[in-house]
Design a protein around this motif. Structure first.
Motif, PDB file in Angstrom:
ATOM      1  N   ALA A 258      15.921  70.711 -20.757  1.00 24.10           N
ATOM      2  CA  ALA A 258      16.626  72.051 -20.067  1.00 24.10           C
ATOM      3  C   ALA A 258      16.013  72.436 -19.242  1.00 24.10           C
ATOM      4  O   ALA A 258      17.538  73.357 -19.003  1.00 24.10           O
ATOM      5  CB  ALA A 258      16.552  73.067 -22.331  1.00 24.10           C
ATOM      6  N   PRO A 259      15.213  72.497 -19.160  1.00 29.31           N
ATOM      7  CA  PRO A 259      14.740  73.638 -18.194  1.00 29.31           C
ATOM      8  C   PRO A 259      15.053  73.341 -16.869  1.00 29.31           C
ATOM      9  O   PRO A 259      15.268  73.595 -16.104  1.00 29.31           O
ATOM     10  CB  PRO A 259      12.941  73.700 -18.439  1.00 29.31           C
ATOM     11  CG  PRO A 259      12.839  73.401 -19.358  1.00 29.31           C
ATOM     12  CD  PRO A 259      14.031  72.850 -20.425  1.00 29.31           C
ATOM     13  N   VAL A 260      14.573  71.738 -16.622  1.00 25.11           N
ATOM     14  CA  VAL A 260      15.096  71.236 -15.715  1.00 25.11           C
ATOM     15  C   VAL A 260      16.910  71.117 -15.070  1.00 25.11           C
ATOM     16  O   VAL A 260      16.417  71.610 -13.949  1.00 25.11           O
ATOM     17  CB  VAL A 260      14.346  69.851 -15.734  1.00 25.11           C
ATOM     18  CG1 VAL A 260      14.642  69.163 -13.903  1.00 25.11           C
ATOM     19  CG2 VAL A 260      12.915  69.860 -15.085  1.00 25.11           C
ATOM     20  N   GLN A 261      17.118  70.807 -16.583  1.00 24.67           N
ATOM     21  CA  GLN A 261      18.242  70.796 -15.418  1.00 24.67           C
ATOM     22  C   GLN A 261      18.962  72.482 -15.743  1.00 24.67           C
ATOM     23  O   GLN A 261      20.408  72.612 -14.930  1.00 24.67           O
ATOM     24  CB  GLN A 261      19.540  70.772 -17.424  1.00 24.67           C
ATOM     25  CG  GLN A 261      19.401  69.435 -17.594  1.00 24.67           C
ATOM     26  CD  GLN A 261      20.733  68.649 -19.119  1.00 24.67           C
ATOM     27  OE1 GLN A 261      21.105  68.684 -18.936  1.00 24.67           O
ATOM     28  NE2 GLN A 261      19.800  68.033 -19.352  1.00 24.67           N
ATOM     29  N   ALA A 262      18.730  73.320 -16.108  1.00 23.52           N
ATOM     30  CA  ALA A 262      18.978  74.845 -15.651  1.00 23.52           C
ATOM     31  C   ALA A 262      18.634  75.288 -14.622  1.00 23.52           C
ATOM     32  O   ALA A 262      19.519  75.965 -13.199  1.00 23.52           O
ATOM     33  CB  ALA A 262      18.347  75.814 -16.805  1.00 23.52           C
ATOM     34  N   MET A 263      17.398  74.275 -14.107  1.00 20.11           N
ATOM     35  CA  MET A 263      16.697  74.792 -12.406  1.00 20.11           C
ATOM     36  C   MET A 263      17.575  74.074 -11.218  1.00 20.11           C
ATOM     37  O   MET A 263      18.451  74.583 -10.250  1.00 20.11           O
ATOM     38  CB  MET A 263      15.435  74.356 -12.247  1.00 20.11           C
ATOM     39  CG  MET A 263      15.456  75.273 -10.469  1.00 20.11           C
ATOM     40  SD  MET A 263      14.464  76.570 -10.494  1.00 20.11           S
ATOM     41  CE  MET A 263      14.607  76.726  -9.483  1.00 20.11           C
ATOM     42  N   ALA A 264      18.646  73.227 -11.762  1.00 17.15           N
ATOM     43  CA  ALA A 264      19.218  72.036 -11.148  1.00 17.15           C
ATOM     44  C   ALA A 264      20.637  72.963 -10.762  1.00 17.15           C
ATOM     45  O   ALA A 264      21.680  73.211 -10.214  1.00 17.15           O
ATOM     46  CB  ALA A 264      19.913  70.555 -11.544  1.00 17.15           C
TER      47      ALA A 264
END
Length: 947
Positions: A258-264
Motif C-alpha cells: 500500500a505505501p508503494v502504491q500510494a507513493m506512485a
C-alpha cells in the motif's frame, strides 16, 4: 520475438557455469532487474545454448495466481523426469511428508547421466514448497552436474521473503542486465521498420525506451503504421501512447504494498513535480516510508534513473491513474492543490490540480484559479488563463456578483483568441451585474468592432447603461470615462441609424480646437468621431489628419489597442494620406502581440497593416500581411467590414482564389444592417475580371447606393464612382460615366488629398479623348508626384504612356518605363506587364523603321549576323574582307540603336537570313522577312540604296 541484445556478458558467464557443471561443479545464478528489463528473454535464449552443449534443459515459470498450488513450480520443472509425467496430487500440510529428498535425488540421478540446466522465471511468485525445494537444491548444487538460473523481479515485495533469500543468497553470481545501448536500440528499430532510422528518430526511441526492452518494443508496436522512421516523425515517438502496456503495468502495481502504491499515485497526481517532501505528504507517508517507497519504485523499474523521482515513461503515469478510483482521483487532486497552495508554490501549479477536480468549489480554489489566470496572461498563454477561469465558474453561484465578475474576466481573456465566446460571456454578465457603473465597466470590455455582433438584448443593455450614466459633459470621474467609452461604442455601431454618423463632426467640433486626449476613453471617442467625419466627408483631410496623428502620439503601441476604437485610425490616416507614423506604430504592436501569443490582436493588426501597406502602394507586402491574418483565422470572428483591407487586396491583386475564400467564409445574405456589404465589391470585381460588365456595374452601383444611404461619401475611402464610371465607359455609356467621374473629382478636391484627387483625375482623363484627356492625365501625374501611394503613380504613368503612344508622341516611352518600374516596385505584375507590352510594341515599330535606313549591304550583313553567322563566314559568303564586315555591322548597330550582336538577335525577325531572292524586279525587289508575330511575310522595299 525481440532479439537478444547487449547480453553477451550474461551469456558468457552462464556458459562458464554450464561448462563447470559438466565437471560436477554446479552453480546457481540469479538474473534480476526491474519490470521489463529482458529477464525472460534471456532465459529463453539459454535453451539453445545449453542443448548445443548436450545439456538437458528443464524450465518453469511461476505465476502470482498459482502460489497456492503446492510444488507447482517444481512440478513444471521436473515433469519430464517424473514417471507418469506429474507429481502426486497429495495435499501439502502438517503431518504430510514432502518429497524434497526424493525429487532432489531424481534430479541428481538424471544429472549424473546428463548435465541439467534448470530455468525458473519469476521466482518471487513461486509456491512455498517449491521455494523450499529450490533452497535444498541451492545448498547441494555445488556437487551436482546442475546449473540453475532463476529470474527475480526486483522491487516486488515477495522477492524479499526469507525463503527467496535462502535461495538467492547462495547464488554464485547475481546478474543485472544493463539498459539497452543506443546501438542496440538502432538495431531493434531497423529490424522493426526494415531500414535504418534517422538519428533524430533513434534518439527519440532511446529516450522513450529508457534502455528498457519492454518499453521500447511497446513503443515500436504503437508506432506501426505511423510512417517511416524519419526525422520529421521523431515527435510522434514521444507523443504516441502505449496502450499495450497499460494492463500489464496496472497488474504489476497491484502487487506492490500500500505505501508503494500510494507513493506512485502521489507522483502521478503531481505529474513531474520534483518536490519529494510534497509527494510524501500527499501519499500520507513519513520521511522513512516515503524514501522506502521511492526505492521500491526505482528497483521495480518504474522510475527513471534521475535524482528526482520521475516515471520512466508516460505510460506508467497513465497506468497509475487507471488504478485509481474516481473518488481517489478527485480527492488526491484537491489535496494536492491545497498542499501546493499552502506551501506557496506558483498558483498555476495548484490550478492545474483543480482542473482535474471538478467538485471543489471552495473560495480558496476560486482565488487560486483567478491568480493562475493572471499568471498565464503574463506569460502569454490566454488559452490556459481561460481554462482556469472556466473552472472557477463551476464554483461560483449561478446568479451572484462573483459569477458576473468571473464572466467579465473570462471574456477579457477570450478576446485574445475567441471573440464570439467573449461577447457571449459579457452578454451573460450584463444581466447579472447590479449597478450601472459596474455594467458600464463590463460593457466597455466589448471591442467597438464586436458590439454590433452582440445579441440585441445586450446592445439594449449597453444603450440603457449609457443613458443611466448620463451625458459625459455633465459628469466627472470614473463615470465620465465609462460614459465616453460607451458613447464611442454606440456611435461606432450607429445603433440610431445612419443619420447618427452625420453628427460626429459637430460632436467633435464641440470638443474644441484641441480636444482632450489625456485618457484612453477620450482618445477612443475622438477616434470614432474622426472616423465618422471622414466617412461622411463632414471635415477635410487637413482637419482630420493632424488630429488623428495626435491621438496616435498619445497612445502606446500595444496589442490591446485592438480592443478599443483605435483600429479605426488606419482608415482615417489612409484617407488623409498620412501614414508615416501609423506603419511603424503597428509593426511595434504586432511584435508584442506575437510575443504574447495573442491570436486576435495579431490578426487585427495584420488587417490594419494590410490597409496601410496597400495605401502606400506596397501590394506584395500587403498581400503577405493579409495571408498571415487569414492563417490566424480572422474570418472566423472578424466582421466583414473590419476585413476591408483584405477585400481590397483581393480586388487590387485580381486574386481569384483569395476572392473565393472570402466569399466562402461569408455567406450570401449575411446581415449587414444599414451598411454596404463588401461582398458586393468582391462580386463586382469577379464579374469585371471575366468580362461580365453589366453584372459588375450593377454590383458597384448597388454598393454605391448602400454607401450613400449609410452616409459613406468620401472618395478617398471607397472610390466606387470611379470604378462604376470606368465600367459605364467601356459599355458605351459616356454620359453616365462623365456624371459619376465629375462628382468624384468634386468630392476628391473637397477632401483635399493628392491620392484621391490624382485617382479621380486619372479616371477623368481616361474617359476624355484628345488633348484634353492628356492634360488631365498629366495633371493627375503631377498631383500624385510625392504622394504616399506609389501604385497610383504607376497606374497614371502607364495610362499616360499608352495614350501618348497611341497619339504618336515621343515622350510615351519615358512614362511607360517609369510606370513599369513603379509597378514592379509596388508588386503589381499585371500593370508592369501591360507597360512592357506597350514598350515592346514601340520597339518593334521603331526597329522596323530603322531597318529601312540600312543600305543593301548593311542589311545583308546585319541579317546574317542576327541569324548567328560569324564575321568570317559572312566575309566568305559576301566575298568581302572581315574588316568590311565589321564596318558594315558598326553602321548597322548605330542605325538600329543596338549595342551589339546580343541585341541584334532580338531584331532577327526584321532582317533577312541570307537566303532571300535578290533578283531585281523593276525598280523594287521583294525579300522575305518575319512580321511582328514571328511568321514569314513579305515587305516591299523601295529601290535599294547604292553602295
Amino acid at each position: 520475438m525481440t532479439p537478444l541484445l547487449d547480453r553477451q556478458r550474461e551469456l558468457d558467464l552462464i556458459s562458464e557455469a554450464l561448462e563447470a557443471a559438466e565437471g560436477a561443479s554446479g552453480s546457481l545464478l540469479v538474473v534480476t532487474g526491474g519490470l521489463g528489463t529482458g529477464k525472460t528473454t534471456l532465459l529463453r535464449a539459454l535453451r539453445p545454448l545449453a542443448e548445443k552443449r548436450g545439456t538437458q534443459v528443464l524450465s518453469a515459470g511461476a505465476a502470482l495466481l498459482e502460489q497456492d498450488f503446492a510444488f507447482g513450480v517444481v512440478g513444471q520443472l521436473l515433469e519430464p523426469l517424473l514417471p507418469g509425467g506429474a507429481l502426486d496430487d497429495r495435499p501439502a500440510g502438517p503431518g504430510v511428508p514432502e518429497p524434497h529428498g526424493e525429487l532432489l535425488a531424481l534430479a541428481a540421478d538424471r544429472a549424473a547421466r546428463t548435465p541439467l540446466l534448470l530455468l525458473v522465471d519469476d521466482l518471487q511468485w513461486a509456491d512455498a514448497p517449491s521455494l523450499r525445494w529450490l533452497g535444498h537444491l541451492a545448498k547441494r548444487i555445488a556437487h551436482l552436474r546442475i546449473t540453475a538460473v532463476v529470474a527475480l523481479r526486483e522491487g516486488d515485495p515477495r522477492g524479499e521473503e526469507p525463503r527467496v533469500h535462502e535461495i538467492t543468497d547462495r547464488a554464485a553470481r547475481v546478474l543485472r542486465p544493463d539498459p539497452l545501448s543506443p546501438q542496440s536500440t538502432a538495431e531493434l528499430v531497423a529490424a522493426r521498420f526494415g531500414r535504418p532510422a534517422d538519428p533524430a528518430y533513434l534518439t527519440a526511441c532511446h529516450e522513450v525506451g529508457a534502455g528498457n526492452p519492454l518499453f521500447l518494443t511497446a513503443a515500436l508496436d504503437a508506432l506501426a503504421g505511423t510512417g517511416a522512421p524519419d526525422a520529421e516523425r521523431a515527435h510522434t515517438v514521444r507523443t504516441t501512447p502505449l496502450p499495450s502496456l497499460r494492463g500489464r503495468l496496472v497488474a504489476a502495481l497491484r502487487t506492490q504494498p500500500a505505501p508503494v502504491q500510494a507513493m506512485a499515485k502521489a507522483l502521478a497526481v503531481l505529474d513531474g513535480h520534483t518536490d519529494l517532501e510534497l509527494a510524501g505528504r500527499l501519499a500520507g507517508l513519513d520521511e522513512t516510508g516515503r524514501d522506502a517507497a521511492v526505492r521500491s519504485l526505482r528497483r521495480f523499474g518504474l522510475l527513471a534513473p534521475t535524482a528526482e523521482p520521475r516515471f520512466v515513461h508516460r505510460a506508467v503515469r497513465d497506468a497509475v491513474e487507471d488504478a485509481m478510483t474516481p473518488a481517489e482521483h478527485e480527492d488526491s487532486h484537491i489535496y494536492a492543490a491545497l498542499l501546493l497552495h499552502g506551501a506557496g508554490h506558483p498558483a498555476e501549479q495548484a490550478a492545474a490540480q483543480l482542473l482535474e477536480a471538478t467538485s471543489c468549489q471552495d473560495g480558496w480554489a476560486i482565488e487560486v484559479l483567478r491568480s493562475a489566470a493572471t499568471a498565464a496572461m503574463r506569460r502569454g498563454a490566454p488559452d490556459d488563463a481561460a481554462r482556469y477561469l472556466r473552472r472557477a465558474l463551476l464554483g461560483s453561484t449561478p446568479a451572484g456578483p462573483d459569477r458576473a465578475a468571473l464572466l467579465v474576466d473570462l471574456a477579457t481573456v477570450e478576446r485574445a483568441f475567441d471573440p464570439p465566446a467573449a461577447i457571449r460571456h459579457i452578454s451573460q454578465a450584463l444581466l447579472l451585474i447590479p449597478t450601472a457603473t459596474q455594467r458600464a465597466m463590463a460593457a466597455s470590455r466589448i471591442p467597438p468592432s464586436q458590439l454590433g455582433g452582440c445579441p440585441p438584448p445586450s446592445v439594449d443593455v449597453v444603450c440603457k447603461v449609457a443613458a443611466e450614466l448620463g451625458d459625459p459633459v455633465l459628469i466627472a470621474g470614473e463615470d465620465r470615462e465609462l460614459a465616453l467609452r460607451l458613447e464611442a461604442r454606440l456611435r461606432h455601431i450607429a445603433v440610431a441609424g445612419p443619420g447618427r454618423l452625420l453628427t460626429c463632426a459637430d460632436r467633435l467640433r464641440a470638443l474644441g480646437p484641441t480636444p482632450p486626449l489625456g485618457t484612453a476613453a477620450e482618445r477612443e471617442l475622438v477616434t470614432v468621431l474622426l472616423h465618422g467625419a471622414t466617412m461622411t466627408q463632414s471635415m477635410s483631410a487637413a482637419e482630420v489628419g493632424p488630429l488623428a496623428n495626435r491621438v496616435l502620439q498619445y497612445e502606446p503601441a500595444t496589442p490591446d489597442h485592438v480592443y478599443s476604437a483605435l483600429p479605426l485610425l488606419p482608415h482615417i490616416l489612409i484617407a488623409a494620406d498620412s501614414v508615416e507614423i501609423i506603419g511603424p506604430w503597428l509593426h511595434t504592436a504586432q511584435e508584442r502581440a506575437r510575443r504574447e501569443n495573442a491570436v486576435v490582436p495579431q490578426g487585427v493588426i495584420g488587417i490594419e497593416l494590410t490597409q496601410v501597406l496597400l495605401a502606400q502602394g506596397r501590394l506584395e507586402e500587403a498581400r503577405a500581411q493579409a495571408a498571415e491574418a487569414l492563417a490566424l483565422g480572422v474570418t472566423e470572428w472578424a466582421t466583414l467590414q473590419s476585413m476591408i483591407g483584405i477585400v481590397l487586396v483581393a480586388i487590387e491583386t485580381r486574386d481569384a482564389e483569395l476572392t473565393r475564400r472570402l466569399l466562402e467564409y461569408r455567406r450570401e445574405g449575411a446581415a449587414q444592417g444599414h451598411q454596404p456589404s463588401c461582398l458586393q465589391l468582391l462580386r463586382g470585381s469577379m464579374a469585371a475580371a471575366v468580362g461580365d460588365l453589366p453584372t459588375a456595374l450593377e454590383y458597384f452601383l448597388d454598393w454605391g447606393r448602400a454607401a450613400e444611404r449609410a452616409d459613406w461619401r468620401n472618395p478617398a475611402v471607397f472610390p466606387w464612382r470611379a470604378w462604376a464610371a470606368g465600367l459605364h465607359y467601356r459599355m458605351g455609356h459616356g454620359v453616365q460615366a462623365q456624371e459619376l467621374i465629375e462628382e468624384e473629382c468634386a468630392r476628391a478636391r473637397a477632401w483635399g488629398t493628392p491620392v484621391a484627387i490624382g485617382r479621380a483625375l486619372r479616371m477623368r482623363g481616361a474617359l476624355t479623348e484628345g488633348e484634353r484627356g492628356l492634360e488631365l492625365l498629366r495633371e493627375s501625374l503631377d498631383t500624385l508626384e510625392g504622394a504616399v501611394n506609389a501604385m497610383e503613380r504607376a497606374r497614371t504613368s502607364v495610362l499616360l504612356g499608352r495614350r501618348l503612344r497611341a497619339a504618336g508622341r515621343t515622350d510615351a516611352e519615358t512614362h511607360l518605363r517609369r510606370g513599369r518600374e513603379q509597378a514592379l516596385a509596388s508588386g503589381v505584375p499585371w500593370l508592369a506587364d501591360r507597360a512592357a507590352r506597350e514598350l515592346q510594341a514601340m520597339a518593334r515599330r521603331a526597329s522596323s523603321l530603322d531597318v529601312e535606313a540600312l543600305t543593301r549591304t548593311e542589311r545583308r550583313v546585319a541579317g546574317l549576323a542576327a541569324h548567328g553567322v560569324s564575321n568570317r563566314d559572312i566575309a566568305e559568303r559576301l566575298d568581302v574582307s572581315s574588316r568590311a564586315v565589321e564596318k558594315h555591322l558598326t553602321h548597322a548597330y548605330r542605325k538600329l540603336n543596338v549595342n551589339g550582336r546580343a541585341e541584334l538577335v532580338g531584331l532577327a525577325h526584321l532582317l533577312p537570313d541570307g537566303t532571300e531572292d535578290t533578283t531585281r524586279t523593276g525598280s523594287t525587289r521583294t525579300v522575305p522577312n518575319r512580321n511582328a508575330a514571328g511568321t514569314p511575310g513579305n515587305r516591299t522595299y523601295g529601290p535599294p540604296p547604292q553602295g
